[in-house]
Design a protein around this motif. Structure first.
Motif, mmCIF file in Angstrom:
data_model
loop_
_atom_site.group_PDB
_atom_site.id
_atom_site.type_symbol
_atom_site.label_atom_id
_atom_site.label_comp_id
_atom_site.label_asym_id
_atom_site.label_seq_id
_atom_site.Cartn_x
_atom_site.Cartn_y
_atom_site.Cartn_z
ATOM 1 N N VAL A 232 143.175 26.707 16.251
ATOM 2 C CA VAL A 232 142.376 25.597 15.732
ATOM 3 C C VAL A 232 142.521 24.424 16.681
ATOM 4 O O VAL A 232 143.641 23.997 16.976
ATOM 5 C CB VAL A 232 142.842 25.175 14.322
ATOM 6 N N ARG A 245 143.112 19.355 12.077
ATOM 7 C CA ARG A 245 143.648 20.547 12.733
ATOM 8 C C ARG A 245 144.920 21.034 12.033
ATOM 9 O O ARG A 245 145.094 22.213 11.765
ATOM 10 C CB ARG A 245 143.962 20.261 14.201
ATOM 11 N N ARG A 247 145.860 20.546 8.930
ATOM 12 C CA ARG A 247 145.611 21.106 7.599
ATOM 13 C C ARG A 247 145.022 22.510 7.665
ATOM 14 O O ARG A 247 145.385 23.389 6.886
ATOM 15 C CB ARG A 247 144.686 20.162 6.808
ATOM 16 N N ILE A 248 144.090 22.721 8.606
ATOM 17 C CA ILE A 248 143.499 24.063 8.730
ATOM 18 C C ILE A 248 144.536 25.053 9.267
ATOM 19 O O ILE A 248 144.622 26.198 8.811
ATOM 20 C CB ILE A 248 142.222 24.015 9.618
ATOM 21 N N ALA A 252 145.482 28.475 7.437
ATOM 22 C CA ALA A 252 145.031 29.679 8.135
ATOM 23 C C ALA A 252 146.206 30.527 8.587
ATOM 24 O O ALA A 252 146.158 31.755 8.508
ATOM 25 C CB ALA A 252 144.181 29.299 9.352
ATOM 26 N N SER A 305 138.637 28.029 16.585
ATOM 27 C CA SER A 305 137.855 27.104 15.752
ATOM 28 C C SER A 305 138.029 25.693 16.299
ATOM 29 O O SER A 305 139.092 25.348 16.820
ATOM 30 C CB SER A 305 138.366 27.110 14.306
ATOM 31 N N VAL A 307 137.664 21.757 14.948
ATOM 32 C CA VAL A 307 137.510 21.013 13.693
ATOM 33 C C VAL A 307 137.570 19.510 13.932
ATOM 34 O O VAL A 307 138.124 19.030 14.925
ATOM 35 C CB VAL A 307 138.614 21.402 12.667
ATOM 36 N N SER A 327 134.128 27.257 -0.221
ATOM 37 C CA SER A 327 134.920 27.233 1.008
ATOM 38 C C SER A 327 136.191 28.052 0.837
ATOM 39 O O SER A 327 136.808 28.032 -0.225
ATOM 40 C CB SER A 327 135.299 25.788 1.328
ATOM 41 N N TRP A 329 138.716 27.224 2.470
ATOM 42 C CA TRP A 329 139.754 26.242 2.827
ATOM 43 C C TRP A 329 140.129 25.443 1.589
ATOM 44 O O TRP A 329 139.647 24.342 1.361
ATOM 45 C CB TRP A 329 139.282 25.354 3.986
ATOM 46 N N PHE A 337 133.572 22.084 10.765
ATOM 47 C CA PHE A 337 133.788 23.164 11.736
ATOM 48 C C PHE A 337 132.656 23.111 12.749
ATOM 49 O O PHE A 337 131.491 23.186 12.375
ATOM 50 C CB PHE A 337 133.813 24.523 11.030
#
Ligand code: GBH
Length: 483
Positions: A232, A245, A247-248, A252, A305, A307, A327, A329, A337
């Motif tokens: 990410v 970034r 948080r994702i 993930a 990805s 973000v 989502s 997420w 995204f």
């Protein structure tokens, strides 16, 4: 003009050159020898869930063409093969004793692989939960993790004398967040709490399953897990994008890798999802169960990805991934995204081999001493067969070359990468995309089930046989039919 083989960069001796597949994507024969429906049978037969209404009923008929497929792997000189075991073939209700005819299929497969000099790698769970276990609540229920451990033990007992390399789960992120969050994968539920509960119970299943395997496998057996750890990247260097970034990345990757490798859930993940759940489904002793000593970490990588933080809290999704109303997420509805740089494959996924390098380096730093395996990497392209049914796929060769080069660079820089499993050996059922997307290095004609190696298969064959990448100027000849 040819590169000097003594200076050309080789991979480490013993490097595993494999391809990968998964049971539901290739086997077909969904009602044979006692197999019952999995969540993917139910989902693919639900109108509107899979492109074109495609199902895995026949798939590429590997259940009946197993020997021919292994023979083709041998002919191509491939050294390893990662397959998955269909849970509903072995334990149709998800409970009770194993069905011998189901196990026999995998025994024969492994025997044929070993006879052909091909190292088998068995993945226990590549998304085909027995439907009866979903009816009992599925992955959001703790009981499913215990059922998985029992299944792992049955398969370990049956194949442990001949399979040395194992993976518990394939991409638990997809099972939890696409299966129970966005609903684009089976079982198609869209419940944020269920998705987080599923993530935890998949972690627990990995821990309990690893313990169960250790109990029945010889000590030489190696146990891994395959994560689709995400790469990410923040759109800008702003603090807000760095936070997006983070948080994702938590949702993930670290939601699985932290408990599996370090025995804890990330504090920031628990805080970010506090409005959704208090995580009280995590029992105190679970984290020690989840942290099992592993023999390798499997990395599946396709694309990164990009973000950014959404300005008005309203997120946009412009990266071409399966858009859905819900989502995956959970607890993060304000992250955009963006389309990453790089030429898109037929999936719309930009090609960026630096992501694979970054992932391998990340885990070699985070888990020193833990060998790494690339358990999936590859690309879908709009393959067009010529008059003889042969596909010339220079884009796929370029993709593979670039990602193998990134892998070799990571090895040079200290990553202990032991093998590479190309996704996929042959074209197959690409989940929600059905048969529309082709990832194989072997073309399958879905009307006749004829297998024809693409140029990329001959190219990869050469790489596997020589344990090195060809110099770019020799690529054209390397891609010709193998001698
Ligand atoms: C792997 O999944 C699978 O293991 C394999 O079975 C499959 O055939 C192969 O890759 C090719 O797809 O950001 O919500 O839109 C990879 C699945 C697809 C997971 C893209 C993450 C983005 C989800 N990945 N997906 S989202």
């Amino acid at each position: 003009m040819t590169a000097d083989p003594t200076t050309a960069p080789h991979f480490p001796p013993g490097f595993l050159w494999g391809t990968a597949t998964a049971a539901y994507q290739i086997e077909g024969a969904v009602r044979e020898d006692g197999r019952t429906p999995s969540i993917w049978d139910t989902f693919s037969h639900t109108p509107g869930k899979v492109d074109g209404g495609d199902t895995g009923d026949i798939a590429v008929d590997h259940y009946h063409r197993r020997s021919q497929d292994v023979a083709l792997m041998k002919e191509l000189g491939l050294g390893a093969y990662r397959f998955s075991v269909a849970w509903p073939r072995v334990q149709p209700t998800g409970r009770g004793p194993a069905v011998q005819r189901g196990l026999d299929f995998y025994r024969r497969l492994v025997d044929e692989l070993l006879d052909a000099g091909i190292t088998p790698m068995a993945t226990l769970y590549h998304w085909d939960l027995p439907q009866e276990l979903e009816a009992a609540g599925g992955w959001p229920e703790r009981e499913t993790a215990h059922r998985f451990a029992e299944f792992a033990q049955l398969v370990g007992e049956a194949l442990g004398d001949r399979v040395n390399l194992w993976a518990t789960l394939n991409e638990p992120w997809c099972s939890a967040f696409l299966g129970y969050g966005s609903g684009v994968h089976a079982p198609g539920r869209t419940d944020p709490v269920a998705a987080l509960r599923a993530a935890h119970h998949l972690n627990l299943a990995h821990g309990l399953g690893t313990q169960a395997l250790r109990g029945v496998l010889p000590s030489r057996a190696e146990i891994a897990v395959s994560l689709n750890a995400a790469v990410v990247r923040p759109l800008t260097d702003s603090d807000a994008d760095a936070d997006a970034r983070r948080r994702i990345d938590a949702l993930a990757t670290r939601v699985f890798s932290d408990p599996m490798l370090h025995g804890k859930y990330p504090a920031d993940l628990l805080a970010d999802t506090a409005s959704v759940t208090d995580w009280s489904f995590v029992h105190a002793a679970d984290l020690e169960v989840i942290r099992q000593p592993l023999d390798a970490l499997g990395i599946n990588y396709y694309t990164p990805s990009v973000v950014s933080a959404a300005a008005g809290g309203q997120a946009v999704r412009e990266d071409g991934h399966n858009a859905s109303e819900h989502s995956p997420w959970i607890g993060v509805d304000d992250v955009n995204f963006h389309r990453a740089p790089g030429d898109p494959t037929a999936m719309g996924w930009p090609v960026d081999p630096t992501g694979l390098y970054d992932l391998l380096m990340r885990f070699s730093r985070e888990a020193p001493g833990l060998p790494l395996l690339v358990t999936e990497n590859g690309a879908a392209y709009e393959d067009v067969p010529d008059a003889d049914g042969v596909v010339h796929d220079p884009e796929r060769i370029a993709y593979l070359h670039a990602h193998l080069d990134a892998t070799r660079q990571a090895i040079t820089d200290g990553a202990d990468v032991r093998g590479y499993f190309l996704w996929s050996f042959m074209d197959n059922f690409e989940w929600a995309y059905g048969y529309a997307k082709r990832f194989g290095i072997v073309r399958v004609d879905y009307d006749t089930q004829t297998r024809t190696p693409k140029s990329s298969a001959h190219w990869y064959s050469r790489v596997a046989r020589t344990n090195r990448l060809p110099e770019p100027e020799t690529e054209a000849t390397a891609a010709g039919p193998a001698g």
